[in-house]
Design a protein around this motif. Structure first.
Motif, PDB file in Angstrom:
ATOM      1  N   PHE A   6       0.421  11.357  -1.892  1.00 25.52           N
ATOM      2  CA  PHE A   6       0.485   9.951  -2.279  1.00 25.52           C
ATOM      3  C   PHE A   6       1.551   9.254  -1.458  1.00 25.52           C
ATOM      4  CE2 PHE A   6      -1.689  11.764  -5.848  1.00 25.52           C
ATOM      5  CZ  PHE A   6      -2.509  10.750  -6.321  1.00 25.52           C
ATOM      6  N   PRO A   7       1.186   8.134  -0.808  1.00 25.74           N
ATOM      7  CA  PRO A   7       2.200   7.358  -0.073  1.00 25.74           C
ATOM      8  C   PRO A   7       3.261   6.827  -1.037  1.00 25.74           C
ATOM      9  CG  PRO A   7      -0.035   6.666   0.508  1.00 25.74           C
ATOM     10  CD  PRO A   7      -0.154   7.557  -0.700  1.00 25.74           C
ATOM     11  N   PHE A   8       4.368   6.423  -0.474  1.00 28.42           N
ATOM     12  CA  PHE A   8       5.443   5.875  -1.287  1.00 28.42           C
ATOM     13  C   PHE A   8       4.956   4.613  -2.000  1.00 28.42           C
ATOM     14  CE2 PHE A   8       9.092   2.971  -1.686  1.00 28.42           C
ATOM     15  CZ  PHE A   8       9.900   3.743  -2.524  1.00 28.42           C
ATOM     16  N   SER A   9       5.268   4.496  -3.276  1.00 26.94           N
ATOM     17  CA  SER A   9       4.953   3.361  -4.150  1.00 26.94           C
ATOM     18  C   SER A   9       3.499   3.328  -4.601  1.00 26.94           C
ATOM     19  CB  SER A   9       5.313   2.016  -3.509  1.00 26.94           C
ATOM     20  OG  SER A   9       4.333   1.601  -2.570  1.00 26.94           O
ATOM     21  N   VAL A  10       2.701   4.343  -4.270  1.00 29.49           N
ATOM     22  CA  VAL A  10       1.348   4.452  -4.821  1.00 29.49           C
ATOM     23  C   VAL A  10       1.381   5.489  -5.935  1.00 29.49           C
ATOM     24  CG1 VAL A  10      -1.054   5.095  -4.379  1.00 29.49           C
ATOM     25  CG2 VAL A  10       0.212   3.757  -2.694  1.00 29.49           C
ATOM     26  N   LEU A  11       0.913   5.111  -7.124  1.00 25.27           N
ATOM     27  CA  LEU A  11       1.032   5.955  -8.307  1.00 25.27           C
ATOM     28  C   LEU A  11      -0.228   6.772  -8.541  1.00 25.27           C
ATOM     29  CD1 LEU A  11       2.625   3.251 -10.649  1.00 25.27           C
ATOM     30  CD2 LEU A  11       3.813   5.030  -9.358  1.00 25.27           C
ATOM     31  N   ASN A  12      -0.035   7.985  -9.024  1.00 21.57           N
ATOM     32  CA  ASN A  12      -1.145   8.880  -9.358  1.00 21.57           C
ATOM     33  C   ASN A  12      -1.710   8.478 -10.721  1.00 21.57           C
ATOM     34  OD1 ASN A  12      -2.913  10.933  -9.952  1.00 21.57           O
ATOM     35  ND2 ASN A  12      -1.452  12.597  -9.606  1.00 21.57           N
ATOM     36  N   PRO A  13      -2.982   8.069 -10.816  1.00 27.11           N
ATOM     37  CA  PRO A  13      -3.526   7.608 -12.104  1.00 27.11           C
ATOM     38  C   PRO A  13      -3.681   8.718 -13.124  1.00 27.11           C
ATOM     39  CG  PRO A  13      -5.273   7.774 -10.471  1.00 27.11           C
ATOM     40  CD  PRO A  13      -3.982   8.012  -9.741  1.00 27.11           C
ATOM     41  N   ARG A  87      -0.337  -0.977  -7.945  1.00 31.43           N
ATOM     42  CA  ARG A  87       0.078   0.144  -7.097  1.00 31.43           C
ATOM     43  C   ARG A  87      -0.474   1.477  -7.592  1.00 31.43           C
ATOM     44  NH1 ARG A  87      -0.060  -1.760  -3.176  1.00 31.43           N
ATOM     45  NH2 ARG A  87       0.819   0.150  -2.278  1.00 31.43           N
ATOM     46  N   THR A  88      -1.481   1.459  -8.432  1.00 29.27           N
ATOM     47  CA  THR A  88      -2.063   2.698  -8.954  1.00 29.27           C
ATOM     48  C   THR A  88      -3.320   3.054  -8.175  1.00 29.27           C
ATOM     49  OG1 THR A  88      -1.226   2.207 -11.168  1.00 29.27           O
ATOM     50  CG2 THR A  88      -2.976   3.845 -11.000  1.00 29.27           C
ATOM     51  N   ALA A  89      -3.390   4.278  -7.666  1.00 33.96           N
ATOM     52  CA  ALA A  89      -4.561   4.747  -6.928  1.00 33.96           C
ATOM     53  C   ALA A  89      -5.791   4.749  -7.834  1.00 33.96           C
ATOM     54  CB  ALA A  89      -4.298   6.142  -6.373  1.00 33.96           C
ATOM     55  N   VAL A 101      -8.677   7.301  -3.814  1.00 30.76           N
ATOM     56  CA  VAL A 101      -8.222   6.371  -2.777  1.00 30.76           C
ATOM     57  C   VAL A 101      -6.736   6.112  -2.955  1.00 30.76           C
ATOM     58  CG1 VAL A 101      -8.519   4.087  -1.774  1.00 30.76           C
ATOM     59  CG2 VAL A 101     -10.499   5.295  -2.714  1.00 30.76           C
ATOM     60  N   VAL A 102      -5.950   6.375  -1.918  1.00 35.35           N
ATOM     61  CA  VAL A 102      -4.498   6.220  -2.007  1.00 35.35           C
ATOM     62  C   VAL A 102      -3.944   5.289  -0.935  1.00 35.35           C
ATOM     63  CG1 VAL A 102      -4.188   8.484  -3.078  1.00 35.35           C
ATOM     64  CG2 VAL A 102      -4.118   8.285  -0.583  1.00 35.35           C
ATOM     65  N   SER A 103      -4.798   4.717  -0.126  1.00 32.61           N
ATOM     66  CA  SER A 103      -4.348   3.813   0.927  1.00 32.61           C
ATOM     67  C   SER A 103      -3.758   2.546   0.318  1.00 32.61           C
ATOM     68  CB  SER A 103      -5.525   3.451   1.843  1.00 32.61           C
ATOM     69  OG  SER A 103      -5.213   2.343   2.664  1.00 32.61           O
ATOM     70  N   HIS A 104      -2.625   2.112   0.846  1.00 32.99           N
ATOM     71  CA  HIS A 104      -1.959   0.908   0.331  1.00 32.99           C
ATOM     72  C   HIS A 104      -2.914  -0.279   0.309  1.00 32.99           C
ATOM     73  CE1 HIS A 104       2.251   2.063  -0.195  1.00 32.99           C
ATOM     74  NE2 HIS A 104       2.120   2.837   0.869  1.00 32.99           N
ATOM     75  N   ALA A 105      -3.568  -0.532   1.432  1.00 31.16           N
ATOM     76  CA  ALA A 105      -4.428  -1.712   1.553  1.00 31.16           C
ATOM     77  C   ALA A 105      -5.625  -1.625   0.612  1.00 31.16           C
ATOM     78  CB  ALA A 105      -4.908  -1.852   2.999  1.00 31.16           C
TER      79      ALA A 105
END
Length: 268
Positions: A6-13, A87-89, A101-105
């Motif tokens: 998981f990239p920084f600031s993306v949360l695991n649901p 910010r949640t995947a 999906v974990v991409s910021h965009a």
């Protein structure tokens, strides 16, 4: 597919942290479902008559007592939830398969399209925004707005998101803590049914009491006398006089502006 980075600031649901966060949000939704009808019926509907009666009690309602900060706290949590959800995947389904999906965009674009409007509409702290001049500059506190409580009550729509959350728990191998919760619930069907029945019964009783009073106060200028003017609350007070204790009683109708909100609620 292995462990997802998981990239920084993306949360695991499906993390334990997100599980308890969603449980907290769900609990606050239930709180708003109970507290908003109470404020609408016993506070907002009586603002005019209490103001005209020059009520001097500093804590007759929620808006001018410490209870208001409890509302602010729930508003702050829902406001924070707007950014948490952004910010949640999420899981994307294609050809019967799920992909995390974990991409910021992609995460931002998906959440902006799906739930952002609802989260912003019901999560913004409107009452605190109206009262910022009071808390910062010491100006007079704004009276509660009828639609502020309606917006808080609309947070019940966030329960629709729980369907997606529960769907996520069925994707792939269930997390260990999810499996434990489901196993515990399966073994406790009897007590759970009792709790659901009692919760439904008392919520129906609570809502009926609030609506009964709200309708009576709303139409009292149109239809005249109603049940709130026929029900009396008797107050008994004990006063020491000349070394002896004496009791004095007074009777006031339920729509009396001097009657505390909790008394009106219990009578309803």
């Amino acid at each position: 597919d292995g462990v997802t980075d998981f990239p920084f600031s993306v949360l695991n649901p499906r993390s334990l942290l997100m599980l308890w966060w969603n449980v907290a949000i769900f609990s606050l939704v239930i709180f708003n479902m109970c507290f908003c009808p109470y404020r609408l019926s016993f506070e907002t509907m009586q603002m005019k008559v209490r103001r005209e009666s020059n009520m001097a009690q500093p804590d007759w309602g929620v808006w001018n007592s410490s209870m208001l900060y409890l509302e602010y706290l729930t508003d702050a949590v829902f406001f924070l939830d707007i950014f948490v959800q952004l910010r949640t995947a999420y899981f994307s389904q294609s050809d019967g398969e799920f992909r995390l999906v974990v991409s910021h965009a992609e995460v931002s674009a998906h959440n902006l399209r799906k739930w952002f409007i609802l989260d912003l509409a019901v999560g913004f702290p409107y009452e605190a925004a109206f009262n910022y001049r009071h808390h910062i500059l010491g100006e007079e506190l704004q009276e509660p707005k009828f639609w502020c409580s309606l917006v808080r009550f609309a947070r019940v729509l966030k329960i629709m998101k729980m369907r997606d959350i529960f769907t996520l728990t069925r994707v792939g191998n269930m997390d260990y803590h999810i499996a434990l919760i489901k196993e515990h619930l399966a073994l406790s069907q009897g007590p759970i049914r009792v709790i659901k029945f009692m919760g439904t019964f008392f919520y129906a009783l609570h809502t009926s009491s609030c609506l009964l009073f709200l309708v009576a106060m709303w139409f009292q200028d149109i239809v005249g006398a109603n049940w709130t003017q026929q029900v009396s609350m008797v107050t008994v007070s004990t006063i020491e006089r000349n070394g002896k204790m004496r009791e004095y009683s007074s009777s006031r109708t339920l729509n009396d502006p001097g009657l505390p909100m909790n008394r009106q609620y219990l009578a309803s």
